[in-house]
Design an enzyme around this catalytic site. Structure first.
Site, PDB file in Angstrom:
ATOM      1  N   TRP A  87       0.829  -1.205   0.000  1.00 54.07           N
ATOM      2  CA  TRP A  87       0.000   0.000   0.000  1.00 54.07           C
ATOM      3  C   TRP A  87       0.861   1.250   0.000  1.00 54.07           C
ATOM      4  O   TRP A  87       0.517   2.241  -0.642  1.00 54.07           O
ATOM      5  CB  TRP A  87      -0.987  -0.026   1.168  1.00 54.07           C
ATOM      6  N   ASP A 105      -1.487   6.911   6.312  1.00 55.29           N
ATOM      7  CA  ASP A 105      -2.545   5.997   5.900  1.00 55.29           C
ATOM      8  C   ASP A 105      -2.812   5.087   7.104  1.00 55.29           C
ATOM      9  O   ASP A 105      -1.996   4.232   7.434  1.00 55.29           O
ATOM     10  CB  ASP A 105      -2.071   5.181   4.688  1.00 55.29           C
ATOM     11  N   LYS A 108     -12.220  -1.601   7.760  1.00 52.60           N
ATOM     12  CA  LYS A 108     -11.525  -2.524   8.658  1.00 52.60           C
ATOM     13  C   LYS A 108     -11.978  -2.268  10.101  1.00 52.60           C
ATOM     14  O   LYS A 108     -12.689  -3.082  10.672  1.00 52.60           O
ATOM     15  CB  LYS A 108     -10.021  -2.403   8.496  1.00 52.60           C
TER      16      LYS A 108
HETATM   17  C1  LIG Z   1      -3.142   0.112   4.512  1.00 54.02           C
HETATM   18  C2  LIG Z   1      -4.099   0.171   3.368  1.00 54.02           C
HETATM   19  N1  LIG Z   1      -4.118   1.263   2.591  1.00 54.02           N
HETATM   20  C3  LIG Z   1      -4.977   1.359   1.550  1.00 54.02           C
HETATM   21  C4  LIG Z   1      -5.841   0.345   1.227  1.00 54.02           C
HETATM   22  C5  LIG Z   1      -6.769   0.510   0.053  1.00 54.02           C
HETATM   23  O1  LIG Z   1      -7.973   0.919   0.540  1.00 54.02           O
HETATM   24  P1  LIG Z   1      -9.250   1.174  -0.387  1.00 54.02           P
HETATM   25  O2  LIG Z   1      -9.688  -0.153  -0.881  1.00 54.02           O
HETATM   26  O3  LIG Z   1     -10.207   1.815   0.584  1.00 54.02           O
HETATM   27  O4  LIG Z   1      -8.845   2.083  -1.479  1.00 54.02           O
HETATM   28  C6  LIG Z   1      -5.869  -0.805   2.022  1.00 54.02           C
HETATM   29  C7  LIG Z   1      -6.813  -1.893   1.710  1.00 54.02           C
HETATM   30  O5  LIG Z   1      -6.741  -2.999   2.191  1.00 54.02           O
HETATM   31  C8  LIG Z   1      -4.975  -0.897   3.095  1.00 54.02           C
HETATM   32  O6  LIG Z   1      -4.948  -1.985   3.876  1.00 54.02           O
END
Ligand SMILES: Cc1ncc(COP(=O)(O)O)c(C=O)c1O
Length: 356
Positions: free
Chosen positions: A102, A172, A196
């Site tokens: 991510w 994030d 989550k």
């Molecule tokens: C740490 C992290 N950042 C970003 C995301 C992506 O999130 P989204 O699906 O809401 O764009 C995730 C998804 O699992 C994640 O775990």
């Protein structure tokens, strides 16, 4: 409904009270003769609910004055681009820490908007730790971290400080928001997809310090301009009302059980139980450096060779679901977010012992 324990990494387990309340609201909201899905977002009842949800966020996270709280769409993935679009000038630099998939995506999405300096990376070690040495830029506008790495199971237990005295942290927190006490004043911006620890998918929380906005020169589409969402109190366009209501109920549940402080203790206890079992059970091991282990996502593998699908079926037959590791790392992963009860972790520990 038979009781199962859902260890999915997200969307993931929600408390039963949240499911009951959202199920009821989808049929009829507050005895108004209408489903929440049928109501105008500008009606008093919906507006009050959104305002209440914002105030719960402020209360539970102890958000200081000077910060705005937004409910946006597009997931954390849109924030990967929206952050540099709003905060990073074309000739300016932002520092990013590369601690997992991510983070790498956040880096890629930022690159079109300015200079991106990767201040550290644990990619060479399959992201099994959080680097302690950062090569920051003197003049970086911000330093980006992924506070919990959902796939690899690492977590920043202590956040780094930007070396630029005018710089700020951006985080994030998609997979650990509301799971532990955080000093919000250390951050310029925090973002998290809801699915989550906060509620159902469809809404993204952004907490932003308002003095960092309005400094870049580029033209930005309205939907991607933080200030426009702030001015319109998250109602610039039709917001995902049902998802926000899921957040509302989740935060009410969190408050009832003692808030983030109580949750920090609870999560610590759950993680300790599971990591202890991984350590002492000869069948399993963790590849993640001990001091950086996540309290939310616990990946583990067989200590020796074994049939992964056999262990997964063994767990599945006991109602322990979604324990398969992410497709890029294999093995197993137990996501033990806020709404996973300690009894779920106990059941998993027992299954590991019985399997051994
Ligand atoms: C740490 C992290 N950042 C970003 C995301 C992506 O999130 P989204 O699906 O809401 O764009 C995730 C998804 O699992 C994640 O775990």
């Amino acid at each position: 409904m038979s009781k199962i324990y859902n260890f999915s990494a997200g969307p993931s387990v929600l408390d039963q009270s949240v499911l009951d309340a959202t199920a009821q609201a989808s049929i009829e909201f507050k005895s108004l003769g209408m489903s929440l899905m049928e109501m105008s977002h500008r009606s008093k009842h919906v507006m009050d609910m959104v305002v209440e949800t914002e105030s719960m966020v402020r209360e539970l996270l102890e958000v200081p004055d000077g910060y705005d709280v937004l409910f946006l769409q597009g997931g954390a993935s849109l924030q990967f681009a929206m952050i540099p679009m709003n905060l990073l000038g074309k000739k300016q630099t932002a520092d990013y820490t590369d601690t997992g998939k991510w983070s790498a995506k956040a880096i890629k999405e930022a690159q079109p908007f300015g200079n991106v300096n990767v201040a550290c990376s644990s990619k060479g070690d399959v992201y099994n730790h959080i680097p302690k040495e950062l090569n920051q830029s003197q003049n970086a506008i911000y330093l980006h971290v992924t506070s919990n790495n959902t796939i690899y199971g690492t977590q920043w237990h202590e956040f780094p400080n930007p070396i630029n005295p005018n710089g700020f942290l951006v985080a994030d927190m998609s997979s650990d928001i509301f799971s532990r006490s955080i000093d919000i004043s250390k951050f310029g911006l925090i973002y998290a997809g809801a699915q989550k620890n906060m509620g159902p998918a469809g809404v993204t929380l952004v907490i932003v310090r308002n003095d960092i906005l309005g400094k870049v020169e580029r033209k930005i589409p309205s939907m991607m301009t933080y200030q426009i969402h702030i001015d319109n109190k998250s109602m610039f366009n039709t917001p995902p009302v049902m998802s926000i209501y899921g957040v509302n109920r989740t935060l009410n549940w969190l408050k009832k059980i003692g808030g983030v402080k109580a949750m920090t203790e609870r999560n610590g206890k759950k993680a300790k139980k599971l990591y202890n079992e991984i350590k002492q059970n000869p069948s399993f091991k963790s590849l993640i450096r001990e001091e950086d282990r996540s309290y939310m996502n616990v990946p583990f593998i067989f200590a020796n060779r074994g049939d992964e699908s056999e262990f997964l079926s063994f767990c599945d037959s006991r109602g322990l679901k979604n324990l398969k590791g992410h497709r890029s790392v294999g093995g197993f992963r137990a996501s033990i977010y806020n709404a996973m009860p300690e009894a779920g972790v106990d059941a998993l520990v027992k299954a590991m012992r019985d399997y051994q």
